[in-house]
Design a protein around this motif. Structure first.
Motif, short mmCIF file in Angstrom:
data_model
loop_
_atom_site.label_atom_id
_atom_site.label_comp_id
_atom_site.label_asym_id
_atom_site.label_seq_id
_atom_site.Cartn_x
_atom_site.Cartn_y
_atom_site.Cartn_z
N THR A 47 -4.73 13.78 24.87
CA THR A 47 -3.77 12.89 24.22
C THR A 47 -4.47 11.98 23.22
O THR A 47 -5.50 11.39 23.51
CB THR A 47 -3.04 12.03 25.26
OG1 THR A 47 -2.28 12.88 26.13
CG2 THR A 47 -2.10 11.04 24.59
N VAL A 48 -3.89 11.89 22.04
CA VAL A 48 -4.32 10.92 21.03
C VAL A 48 -3.24 9.86 20.94
O VAL A 48 -2.07 10.17 20.69
CB VAL A 48 -4.52 11.59 19.66
CG1 VAL A 48 -4.84 10.54 18.60
CG2 VAL A 48 -5.62 12.63 19.74
N GLY A 49 -3.62 8.63 21.18
CA GLY A 49 -2.70 7.51 21.16
C GLY A 49 -3.49 6.24 21.37
O GLY A 49 -4.72 6.24 21.22
N PRO A 50 -2.84 5.15 21.72
CA PRO A 50 -3.57 3.94 22.04
C PRO A 50 -4.61 4.21 23.13
O PRO A 50 -4.36 4.99 24.06
CB PRO A 50 -2.48 2.97 22.53
CG PRO A 50 -1.24 3.47 21.88
CD PRO A 50 -1.37 4.95 21.82
N SER A 51 -5.75 3.58 23.05
CA SER A 51 -6.86 3.88 23.97
C SER A 51 -6.57 3.43 25.39
O SER A 51 -7.26 3.86 26.32
CB SER A 51 -8.15 3.21 23.47
OG SER A 51 -7.97 1.80 23.39
N TRP A 52 -5.56 2.59 25.59
CA TRP A 52 -5.31 2.02 26.92
C TRP A 52 -4.03 2.56 27.56
O TRP A 52 -3.44 1.90 28.42
CB TRP A 52 -5.26 0.50 26.83
CG TRP A 52 -4.31 -0.05 25.80
CD1 TRP A 52 -4.41 0.05 24.44
CD2 TRP A 52 -3.13 -0.81 26.04
NE1 TRP A 52 -3.36 -0.59 23.82
CE2 TRP A 52 -2.57 -1.13 24.77
CE3 TRP A 52 -2.49 -1.26 27.20
CZ2 TRP A 52 -1.40 -1.88 24.65
CZ3 TRP A 52 -1.33 -2.01 27.07
CH2 TRP A 52 -0.80 -2.31 25.80
N LEU A 53 -3.63 3.76 27.19
CA LEU A 53 -2.49 4.39 27.85
C LEU A 53 -2.73 4.46 29.35
O LEU A 53 -3.82 4.82 29.80
CB LEU A 53 -2.28 5.80 27.31
CG LEU A 53 -1.80 5.95 25.86
CD1 LEU A 53 -1.84 7.40 25.45
CD2 LEU A 53 -0.40 5.38 25.71
N VAL B 275 1.00 0.68 12.04
CA VAL B 275 0.37 1.69 12.88
C VAL B 275 0.58 3.08 12.29
O VAL B 275 1.71 3.47 11.99
CB VAL B 275 0.93 1.65 14.32
CG1 VAL B 275 0.23 2.67 15.21
CG2 VAL B 275 0.80 0.25 14.90
N THR B 276 -0.51 3.81 12.14
CA THR B 276 -0.46 5.21 11.73
C THR B 276 -1.20 6.04 12.78
O THR B 276 -1.87 5.51 13.67
CB THR B 276 -1.13 5.43 10.36
OG1 THR B 276 -2.54 5.16 10.49
CG2 THR B 276 -0.53 4.51 9.32
N HIS B 277 -1.08 7.35 12.67
CA HIS B 277 -1.81 8.22 13.59
C HIS B 277 -3.31 8.00 13.46
O HIS B 277 -4.05 8.01 14.45
CB HIS B 277 -1.47 9.68 13.31
CG HIS B 277 -2.12 10.65 14.26
ND1 HIS B 277 -1.72 10.80 15.57
CD2 HIS B 277 -3.17 11.50 14.08
CE1 HIS B 277 -2.48 11.71 16.16
NE2 HIS B 277 -3.36 12.15 15.28
N GLU B 278 -3.75 7.77 12.24
CA GLU B 278 -5.19 7.62 11.99
C GLU B 278 -5.75 6.31 12.53
O GLU B 278 -6.91 6.26 12.94
CB GLU B 278 -5.47 7.73 10.49
CG GLU B 278 -5.23 9.10 9.91
CD GLU B 278 -3.75 9.46 9.77
OE1 GLU B 278 -3.44 10.68 9.72
OE2 GLU B 278 -2.91 8.54 9.73
N ASN B 279 -4.96 5.25 12.55
CA ASN B 279 -5.50 3.95 12.97
C ASN B 279 -4.98 3.48 14.32
O ASN B 279 -5.18 2.33 14.70
CB ASN B 279 -5.24 2.88 11.92
CG ASN B 279 -3.78 2.41 11.88
OD1 ASN B 279 -2.95 2.78 12.70
ND2 ASN B 279 -3.46 1.57 10.92
N VAL B 280 -4.30 4.37 15.08
CA VAL B 280 -3.60 3.94 16.29
C VAL B 280 -4.52 3.26 17.30
O VAL B 280 -4.13 2.31 17.97
CB VAL B 280 -2.83 5.11 16.93
CG1 VAL B 280 -3.77 6.22 17.39
CG2 VAL B 280 -1.97 4.63 18.09
N LYS B 281 -5.74 3.71 17.43
CA LYS B 281 -6.62 3.13 18.44
C LYS B 281 -7.09 1.72 18.05
O LYS B 281 -7.31 0.88 18.92
CB LYS B 281 -7.81 4.04 18.68
CG LYS B 281 -7.44 5.36 19.35
CD LYS B 281 -8.67 6.17 19.74
CE LYS B 281 -8.25 7.51 20.34
NZ LYS B 281 -7.48 7.34 21.58
N THR B 282 -7.24 1.48 16.77
CA THR B 282 -7.69 0.15 16.33
C THR B 282 -6.53 -0.81 16.09
O THR B 282 -6.67 -2.01 16.30
CB THR B 282 -8.53 0.27 15.05
OG1 THR B 282 -7.77 0.98 14.04
CG2 THR B 282 -9.81 1.04 15.33
#
Length: 357
Positions: free
Chosen positions: A191-197, A140-147
């Motif tokens: 917020t930028v993070g997982p899409s399901w926070l 997991v990176t900041h760039e790919n966190v949602k996928t």
């Protein structure tokens, strides 16, 4: 049981490949040799090889899952055979594994099926500390966190039987997450993070979805602006992670209920800053000025160990509370390091609990 092994001043070209082998590895439980493993060179995952200082062209490799022993690393050219450099005399040591998290689940006397963590809190690794060959590994990176962390990350491709999920290891690289402003809703906070926070800016492992390790790679792995709850999962490990600017809790060990009582949970070698200032931004209680708990244990979580963690200016370090009783064995191992703790509401404390410090 992981040891990071940096390349130091090595300056490999960007297309090099790294391999590793052992000259002797040992099981931490009885010091017996681990035979027939990593005797031949094995290539290291490319995600574990990172340029850490572009100005000096300095690279670093971190190799999780190496039991205590002696190892060698080779830097090879892109063809995979030409050896450019060999690092020798690399030694790893075992993580101390003490306390309630390592009591086999079938030894406990709580109601229900108790066969979900027969080796204690091993997370997604083998009992001797090696990377499980069948484990699903996610970077997991900041760039790919949602996928890389979709809503079904703790269930997808892990089997359908609760508490018997395929081992899962989630590895964080660099700082993952950001936010623009402290706000009561995820959408308005930027917020930028997982899409399901959820509303508390947390993702949830979930009941039946254990056998999970969440770990940071290298000294800079940081979860920023959000947190993680076990939410009823057994056999979960957090290690080598830094948490900063979480909204509610950084880590919540949540047992869910008196019938689930999730157990065999291990939080170790992590660093906690402090949470978002909900007192100033949202007019919440003054004890929310640095967020809520760094490590909260709640709702009947059982048999856990909190060890070798560092709390940097956290005002609500940890609390073991809220219906957290009945066969609740725990260990706070190796006194938590409190850096500039300024008298917040929750230093490490336990309520209605069989705890050892």
């Amino acid at each position: 049981m992981k040891r990071h092994m940096p390349l130091g001043q090595a300056n490999p070209p960007a297309d090099t490949r790294l391999t590793c082998r052992t000259l002797g590895a040992y099981d931490w439980r009885d010091n017996s040799p681990i035979t027939g493993w990593l005797v031949d060179w094995k290539e290291v995952d490319a995600q574990l090889v990172r340029k850490v200082d572009p100005a000096r062209n300095t690279w670093r490799v971190d190799i999780p899952g190496l039991p205590k022993g002696e190892y060698e690393i080779q830097v090879r050219s892109a063809d995979g055979t030409t050896v450019l450099h060999t690092f020798t005399d690399l030694e790893t040591r075992s993580f101390p594994r003490n306390g309630a998290a390592f009591v086999p689940s079938n030894v406990n006397t709580f109601p229900g099926t108790n066969d979900f963590a027969l080796n204690g809190a091993i997370g997604g690794y083998l009992p001797d500390g090696r990377e499980d060959p069948i484990a699903k590994i996610i970077y997991v990176t900041h760039e790919n966190v949602k996928t890389s962390l979709p809503a079904d990350v703790f269930t997808a491709d892990r089997g359908t039987t609760a508490n018997e999920r395929k081992p899962l290891v989630i590895r964080f690289l660099g700082t993952v997450g950001s936010f623009e402003t402290v706000n009561s809703t995820v959408a308005n906070s930027g917020t930028v993070g997982p899409s399901w926070l959820n509303a508390n800016r947390m993702i949830q492992v979930g009941q039946g979805n254990g056998n999970v390790t969440l770990e940071g790679i290298g000294p800079d792995a940081t979860i920023f602006g959000w947190g993680i709850s076990t939410s009823g999962a057994h056999n979960v490990e957090f290690r080598n992670l830094k948490f900063d600017q979480w909204y509610d809790d950084a880590i919540e060990l949540n047992g869910t209920s008196s019938t689930v009582r999730a157990s065999n949970l291990w939080v170790h070698n992590c660093t906690f800053g402090y949470g978002q200032n909900k007192h100033l931004a949202l007019n919440q209680d003054p004890d929310q000025a640095k967020g809520d708990g760094a490590t909260d244990i709640t709702n009947h979580a059982r048999n856990y160990t909190i060890s070798y963690n560092k709390y940097v200016e956290s005002s609500k370090v940890a609390a073991d509370w809220r219906r957290n009783r009945f066969n609740k064995r725990s260990l706070w191992h190796h006194r938590p390091q409190l850096v500039r703790w300024l008298g917040g509401k929750d230093p490490p404390c336990a309520k209605r609990q069989d705890s050892r410090v």
